[in-house]
Scaffold this motif. Structure first.
Motif, PDB file in Angstrom:
ATOM      1  N   PRO A 160       0.854  -1.194   0.000  1.00 24.58           N
ATOM      2  CA  PRO A 160       0.000   0.000   0.000  1.00 24.58           C
ATOM      3  C   PRO A 160       0.889   1.242   0.000  1.00 24.58           C
ATOM      4  O   PRO A 160       1.897   1.296   0.711  1.00 24.58           O
ATOM      5  N   TYR A 161       0.513   2.247  -0.788  1.00 25.92           N
ATOM      6  CA  TYR A 161       1.363   3.441  -0.912  1.00 25.92           C
ATOM      7  C   TYR A 161       0.496   4.689  -0.975  1.00 25.92           C
ATOM      8  O   TYR A 161      -0.530   4.708  -1.644  1.00 25.92           O
ATOM      9  N   TRP A 193      -2.224   2.440  -4.555  1.00 22.82           N
ATOM     10  CA  TRP A 193      -2.519   3.733  -3.917  1.00 22.82           C
ATOM     11  C   TRP A 193      -4.028   3.871  -3.851  1.00 22.82           C
ATOM     12  O   TRP A 193      -4.712   3.922  -4.866  1.00 22.82           O
ATOM     13  N   VAL A 194      -4.553   3.945  -2.625  1.00 22.57           N
ATOM     14  CA  VAL A 194      -5.991   4.134  -2.432  1.00 22.57           C
ATOM     15  C   VAL A 194      -6.240   5.583  -2.040  1.00 22.57           C
ATOM     16  O   VAL A 194      -5.782   6.042  -0.984  1.00 22.57           O
ATOM     17  N   ILE A 195      -6.931   6.302  -2.895  1.00 21.91           N
ATOM     18  CA  ILE A 195      -7.302   7.685  -2.589  1.00 21.91           C
ATOM     19  C   ILE A 195      -8.540   7.651  -1.701  1.00 21.91           C
ATOM     20  O   ILE A 195      -9.599   7.159  -2.103  1.00 21.91           O
ATOM     21  N   GLU A 236     -10.015   4.176  -5.360  1.00 22.60           N
ATOM     22  CA  GLU A 236     -10.660   5.172  -4.512  1.00 22.60           C
ATOM     23  C   GLU A 236     -11.590   4.465  -3.545  1.00 22.60           C
ATOM     24  O   GLU A 236     -12.204   3.453  -3.876  1.00 22.60           O
ATOM     25  N   GLY A 237     -11.657   4.995  -2.306  1.00 27.19           N
ATOM     26  CA  GLY A 237     -12.523   4.388  -1.311  1.00 27.19           C
ATOM     27  C   GLY A 237     -11.851   4.340   0.048  1.00 27.19           C
ATOM     28  O   GLY A 237     -10.907   5.083   0.334  1.00 27.19           O
ATOM     29  N   ASN A 238     -12.344   3.454   0.901  1.00 22.78           N
ATOM     30  CA  ASN A 238     -11.752   3.257   2.225  1.00 22.78           C
ATOM     31  C   ASN A 238     -10.440   2.496   2.070  1.00 22.78           C
ATOM     32  O   ASN A 238     -10.426   1.394   1.522  1.00 22.78           O
ATOM     33  N   PRO A 239      -9.295   3.042   2.522  1.00 22.44           N
ATOM     34  CA  PRO A 239      -7.999   2.403   2.281  1.00 22.44           C
ATOM     35  C   PRO A 239      -7.897   0.971   2.786  1.00 22.44           C
ATOM     36  O   PRO A 239      -7.390   0.095   2.069  1.00 22.44           O
ATOM     37  N   GLU A 245      -9.437  -5.863  -0.385  1.00 19.77           N
ATOM     38  CA  GLU A 245     -10.079  -6.336  -1.618  1.00 19.77           C
ATOM     39  C   GLU A 245      -9.041  -6.619  -2.696  1.00 19.77           C
ATOM     40  O   GLU A 245      -9.142  -7.604  -3.439  1.00 19.77           O
ATOM     41  N   THR A 246      -8.016  -5.771  -2.776  1.00 24.12           N
ATOM     42  CA  THR A 246      -6.929  -6.009  -3.724  1.00 24.12           C
ATOM     43  C   THR A 246      -6.226  -7.318  -3.412  1.00 24.12           C
ATOM     44  O   THR A 246      -5.900  -8.103  -4.310  1.00 24.12           O
ATOM     45  N   ALA A 247      -6.011  -7.575  -2.132  1.00 20.33           N
ATOM     46  CA  ALA A 247      -5.343  -8.814  -1.717  1.00 20.33           C
ATOM     47  C   ALA A 247      -6.153 -10.043  -2.135  1.00 20.33           C
ATOM     48  O   ALA A 247      -5.583 -11.088  -2.474  1.00 20.33           O
TER      49      ALA A 247
END
Length: 293
Positions: A160-161, A193-195, A236-239, A245-247
């Motif tokens: 995560p970045y 990167w989650v905004i 975008e969303g809750n980090p 979810e990415t995992a």
């Protein structure tokens, strides 16, 4: 990647199963494994005593699990009496361990404040990276599955970045490990990167997706310079939710995180992203303690 590893087990976490997979862990680049079990001091009665019976039982149990070690990995067994965190730190220092592996149940911040946790206490008392595994994960694997998992313990990391100090420190640690490794144990990274758009919608965003992607592209090029295969994405969303979810969809071995606030006052007021990943993730989490300023 990590050659000297301490595996701390209380037996309830299932990590003693790893004693059957020493040769597979060797294929992940590990050259020395210390299995540690800490027996609490027996406090029945007026004077606390060392629980020699449980110490002997634990030594026998670990020795039987390790069996005859025919691999090139050096294996040590340590059974000590006392407080878990204190003994883990002492044994890790004694063997110059480069990584501490431990099990941790998923729990809320409120529960952690009430009862504490070995993982939480260690995260701000050591400079050594921690690999946190869920007991349910270890117990659910068949021997065949665990063999493969041990061989590819660090093969693919989700990073995560968000361009913070801790995120940049995390990238640096991963780059350094990749550069120094003797072999291709760490092969792939996914930068995500989650905004965070969970606040007020009328606020202007701190960073636009295209700006985030441009920054990730620069980091990707840097990591590719140390022979890593790198993917990038902007969400975008809750980090916490988005990284988990990415995992689910990415082919990763662990989520790697760092934090500037774990163990500090602000962590008790507002939980950090890294702390929530450590508490909630069912995937292995590789935690790099942030250096004190």
């Amino acid at each position: 990647m990590f050659e000297r590893v301490l595996i701390s087990t209380d037996f309830a976490d299932g990590l003693h199963r790893l004693a059957h997979f020493v040769s597979s862990l060797g294929l992940a680049g590990i050259k020395q494994i210390v299995f540690l079990h800490v027996v609490p001091v027996w406090e029945k009665g007026a004077i606390p005593k060392v629980d020699t019976e449980n110490i002997e039982a634990a030594q026998t149990r670990l020795a039987a699990a390790v069996g005859e070690n025919n691999s090139d990995v050096e294996v040590k067994i340590e059974v000590q009496s006392g407080k878990a965190v204190e003994k883990i730190l002492k044994v890790a220092q004694s063997y110059q361990s480069e990584l501490i592996i431990l099990g941790s149940q998923s729990r809320s911040l409120f529960t952690e404040k009430l009862v504490g946790s070995t993982m939480s206490d260690l995260s701000h008392q050591t400079k050594i990276p921690l690999l946190v595994l869920r007991p349910q994960l270890i117990s659910a694997y068949t021997s065949e599955e665990l063999t493969l998992r041990c061989q590819h313990l660090f093969r693919s990391l989700l990073l995560p970045y968000n361009n913070t100090q801790s995120a940049n420190y995390l990238v640096k640690q991963v780059k350094d490990l990749a550069e120094k490794q003797h072999g291709q144990f760490l092969q792939n990274c996914q930068l995500s990167w989650v905004i965070d758009n969970c606040g007020r919608q009328e606020r202007p965003p701190k960073i636009l997706p295209q700006e985030a992607q441009a920054t990730l592209s620069q980091i990707k090029a840097d990591l590719e310079g140390v022979n890593l295969q790198v993917k990038t994405e902007v969400r975008e969303g809750n980090p916490v939710n988005q990284i988990l979810e990415t995992a689910f969809m990415a082919d990763i071995s662990a989520i790697a995180v760092s934090s500037e606030t774990i163990g500090k006052l602000q962590e008790w007021l507002v939980s950090s992203f890294a702390a929530e990943i450590l508490r909630q993730s069912w995937y292995p989490v590789l935690f790099f303690p942030f250096p004190e300023s």
